[in-house]
Write a protein that holds these residues in place. Structure first.
Motif, PDB file in Angstrom:
ATOM      1  N   PRO A 105       0.692  -0.961  -0.108  1.00 12.07           N
ATOM      2  CA  PRO A 105      -0.065   0.090   0.068  1.00 12.07           C
ATOM      3  C   PRO A 105       0.798   1.214  -0.075  1.00 12.07           C
ATOM      4  CG  PRO A 105       0.098  -0.906   2.227  1.00 12.07           C
ATOM      5  CD  PRO A 105       0.887  -1.728   1.373  1.00 12.07           C
ATOM      6  N   SER A 106       0.294   2.329  -0.549  1.00 16.63           N
ATOM      7  CA  SER A 106       0.903   3.732  -0.247  1.00 16.63           C
ATOM      8  C   SER A 106      -0.069   4.472   0.586  1.00 16.63           C
ATOM      9  CB  SER A 106       1.031   4.507  -1.722  1.00 16.63           C
ATOM     10  OG  SER A 106      -0.147   4.444  -2.308  1.00 16.63           O
ATOM     11  N   SER A 114      -3.591   3.423  -0.414  1.00 16.22           N
ATOM     12  CA  SER A 114      -4.253   3.008  -1.762  1.00 16.22           C
ATOM     13  C   SER A 114      -3.407   1.745  -1.974  1.00 16.22           C
ATOM     14  CB  SER A 114      -3.498   4.199  -2.616  1.00 16.22           C
ATOM     15  OG  SER A 114      -3.817   3.610  -3.886  1.00 16.22           O
ATOM     16  N   PRO A 116      -2.773  -1.615  -4.430  1.00 15.68           N
ATOM     17  CA  PRO A 116      -2.935  -2.304  -5.609  1.00 15.68           C
ATOM     18  C   PRO A 116      -3.622  -3.681  -5.554  1.00 15.68           C
ATOM     19  CG  PRO A 116      -0.682  -2.444  -4.931  1.00 15.68           C
ATOM     20  CD  PRO A 116      -1.400  -1.731  -4.101  1.00 15.68           C
ATOM     21  N   THR A 133      -7.324  -0.292  -8.006  1.00 16.50           N
ATOM     22  CA  THR A 133      -6.624   0.212  -7.016  1.00 16.50           C
ATOM     23  C   THR A 133      -7.661   0.309  -5.990  1.00 16.50           C
ATOM     24  OG1 THR A 133      -7.015   2.586  -7.791  1.00 16.50           O
ATOM     25  CG2 THR A 133      -4.866   1.548  -8.183  1.00 16.50           C
ATOM     26  N   LEU A 135      -8.937   2.190  -2.395  1.00 15.20           N
ATOM     27  CA  LEU A 135      -8.687   3.034  -1.479  1.00 15.20           C
ATOM     28  C   LEU A 135      -9.289   2.889  -0.177  1.00 15.20           C
ATOM     29  CD1 LEU A 135      -7.384   5.927  -0.818  1.00 15.20           C
ATOM     30  CD2 LEU A 135      -9.408   6.907  -1.478  1.00 15.20           C
ATOM     31  N   PRO A 158     -10.773   4.262 -13.931  1.00 10.72           N
ATOM     32  CA  PRO A 158      -9.446   4.717 -13.677  1.00 10.72           C
ATOM     33  C   PRO A 158      -9.138   6.187 -14.224  1.00 10.72           C
ATOM     34  CG  PRO A 158      -9.764   3.218 -15.531  1.00 10.72           C
ATOM     35  CD  PRO A 158     -10.976   3.480 -15.051  1.00 10.72           C
ATOM     36  N   ASP A 164      -1.964   3.993 -16.735  1.00 10.80           N
ATOM     37  CA  ASP A 164      -3.313   3.427 -16.112  1.00 10.80           C
ATOM     38  C   ASP A 164      -4.011   2.753 -17.102  1.00 10.80           C
ATOM     39  OD1 ASP A 164      -3.064   4.229 -13.232  1.00 10.80           O
ATOM     40  OD2 ASP A 164      -3.252   6.176 -14.051  1.00 10.80           O
ATOM     41  N   VAL A 167      -5.229  -0.538 -16.070  1.00  4.82           N
ATOM     42  CA  VAL A 167      -6.116  -0.658 -14.753  1.00  4.82           C
ATOM     43  C   VAL A 167      -7.672  -0.510 -14.889  1.00  4.82           C
ATOM     44  CG1 VAL A 167      -6.471   0.696 -12.541  1.00  4.82           C
ATOM     45  CG2 VAL A 167      -4.201   0.281 -13.491  1.00  4.82           C
ATOM     46  N   ARG A 170     -10.925   2.324 -10.129  1.00  3.77           N
ATOM     47  CA  ARG A 170     -10.650   2.783  -8.874  1.00  3.77           C
ATOM     48  C   ARG A 170     -11.828   2.424  -7.746  1.00  3.77           C
ATOM     49  NH1 ARG A 170      -9.266   8.911  -9.113  1.00  3.77           N
ATOM     50  NH2 ARG A 170     -10.966   8.693 -10.758  1.00  3.77           N
TER      51      ARG A 170
END
Length: 497
Positions: A105-106, A114, A116, A133, A135, A158, A164, A167, A170
């Motif tokens: 996570p970030s 966030s 992945p 992703t 959240l 996304p 992206d 992806v 979101r």
């Protein structure tokens, strides 16, 4: 002087460029490029049958370039089609989804993480896994790659952008994350190692060194404070906390050297080296530069099994092709590009620069350190200017001051991470790990001091318009070529004398 082996240079460049174009272009355009490459490859193969020796060589190279370019384009097209047809793309409302954690996570948003993930089911219906992703509140869980969760989430498209393109969506969690599957045992072990290293470092070191050491060893920057992070970036030392090829060479090279000293056979050395590379990638997580370094190291091991000396440029070309075909999103990842061009600079120019310095009277050890630093900066500096519109004025002296102690901190920290994960938290393993981390304290504090002194001043990073990169690159390459010609001339005079 041996001629550089450039046979894989064109295929690697074609593979990389094709993936980047396919990620940016419409599907129809990419399909046309793939078809054109297939036709071109078949034509080159047909030409090679009737051409002379030189023409046959050119035809084989052209066929190889067309082949990997077509393969790279097709891989990206299949990924894009899978994302576009995934049920999560067209879903409305706040469905219950099942996801598998795909990375670390970030924490760019306070109190949130966030994550992945790969979406595997929507409203109970299974689908082909696609990237997304998620959240969620950072206090909910401490996720490990491979863990599976069920959560009700709000679905959004996304972000717009090439990075992206693969992806699907979101997701924003609107309920609690419910764990429905454990991570694989190897990820559990890796998570334990990382957690123990953070705990022991916090116990044995001050706040800033304790946040930096896991970054140096495992690329874990979750505890790195903002001041240290900013100073490392300004001083051009960010690569030290983005685990890369140097870390892999340091750790896996030590393991291989230890095995060779026992008199083990070549097959045993290669087998142990392969295990060390796989274990290292699992432990530090597969980032851009780690994947490139791991593939390149694996190529070298395979060549060693056949009793052949692996050449660096073919190994780098193979690494680029394999990584792009398996993870095409790397084609537009800045970290991967920086890693490749830094390696290319080292391969092409570190030896000529070192020889030039030695001929002019510099001792071998400092000449080697300076040559490696300058060679890596030759290509990374223009790329960094393009990416950030800034140049690190003190990057070279900062790296020269950092290089002598990075290896010491990395090896001591790696040993502490492995030993500290054995047994109970305060058992013999934890005690030995704390001793090793305290020994790693001085070099870690030295790195912080270098970043504070050379990255802290406001003038250490200056704004440089991206268009000036052409002049910077041209000047750097011209300087290196001039230096190399002078070195060759001096060498010939010395030989005649």
């Amino acid at each position: 002087m041996k001629t550089a082996d450039l046979r894989l240079a064109a295929p690697a460049a074609g593979c990389w460029a094709a993936a980047a174009v396919a990620l940016a272009a419409p599907v129809g355009v990419s399909a046309g490029i793939a078809a054109g490459c297939v036709v071109g490859g078949l034509a080159a193969i047909g030409w090679s049958r009737s051409a002379g020796e030189f023409g046959r060589s050119v035809a084989v190279t052209a066929a190889a370039v067309c082949g990997v370019t077509a393969a790279s384009t097709i891989v990206v097209l299949l990924r894009i089609i899978a994302v576009d047809e995934a049920p999560i793309v067209a879903v409305d409302g706040k469905p219950v989804v099942e996801v598998t954690v795909a990375g670390d996570p970030s924490f760019s948003i306070p109190g949130m993480m966030s994550l992945p993930v790969e979406v595997e089911a929507v409203r109970g219906a299974r689908q082909r896994p696609v990237a997304a992703t998620l959240l969620a509140r950072s206090s909910m869980v401490d996720p490990l790659p491979g863990e599976r969760y069920r959560v009700r989430a709000r679905v959004r498209p996304p972000r717009e952008g090439v990075a992206d393109r693969l992806v699907a969506a979101r997701l924003s969690a609107v309920g609690e994350l419910e764990k429905i599957g454990e991570a694989p045992w190897w990820q559990t072990v890796a998570g334990r190692v990382r957690e123990r290293l953070r705990d022991v470092a916090a116990r044995a070191l001050g706040e800033r060194p304790a946040g930096l050491l896991p970054g140096l060893v495992l690329g874990d920057v979750s505890g790195l404070d903002q001041r240290t992070s900013d100073n490392f970036r300004s001083a051009g030392l960010t690569h030290l906390v983005a685990v890369s090829g140097s870390n892999l060479v340091l750790v896996c090279g030590t393991v291989i050297l230890a095995v060779r000293m026992t008199g083990a056979s070549a097959r045993t050395v290669v087998a142990v080296g392969a295990v060390a590379i796989v274990g290292f990638v699992i432990l530090v997580r597969p980032s851009d530069s780690v994947l490139r370094a791991a593939v390149m190291g694996s190529v070298g091991l395979v060549a060693g099994l056949g009793s052949r000396r692996s050449q660096a440029l073919p190994a780098l070309g193979t690494a680029v092709i394999v990584v792009i075909l398996l993870w095409p999103q790397m084609a537009v990842a800045p970290g991967f590009a920086l890693s490749v061009v830094a390696t290319l600079g080292l391969v092409l120019w570190s030896v000529p620069i070192r020889r030039a310095l030695v001929i002019r009277g510099m001792p071998e050890a400092p000449a080697m350190l300076l040559s490696m630093t300058l060679a890596a900066q030759i290509l990374t500096t223009p790329l960094l200017i393009v990416l950030t519109d800034t140049a690190n004025v003190l990057a070279v002296p900062a790296n020269l001051l950092a290089i002598p102690v990075v290896g010491m901190a990395g090896l001591l920290g790696t040993a502490a991470a492995v030993v500290g994960a054995l047994g109970s938290r305060y058992g013999p393993g934890g005690v030995l790990a704390e001793f090793l981390i305290r020994a790693a304290g001085p070099p870690t504090r030295w790195l912080i001091a270098v970043a504070d002194r050379l990255g802290g001043p406001t003038w250490s990073s200056i704004e440089v318009p991206g268009w000036m990169t052409v002049f910077v690159l041209g000047g750097l390459i011209a300087a290196v070529l001039w230096w190399r010609n002078r070195t060759r001339s001096a060498g010939r005079r010395l030989h005649r004398g």
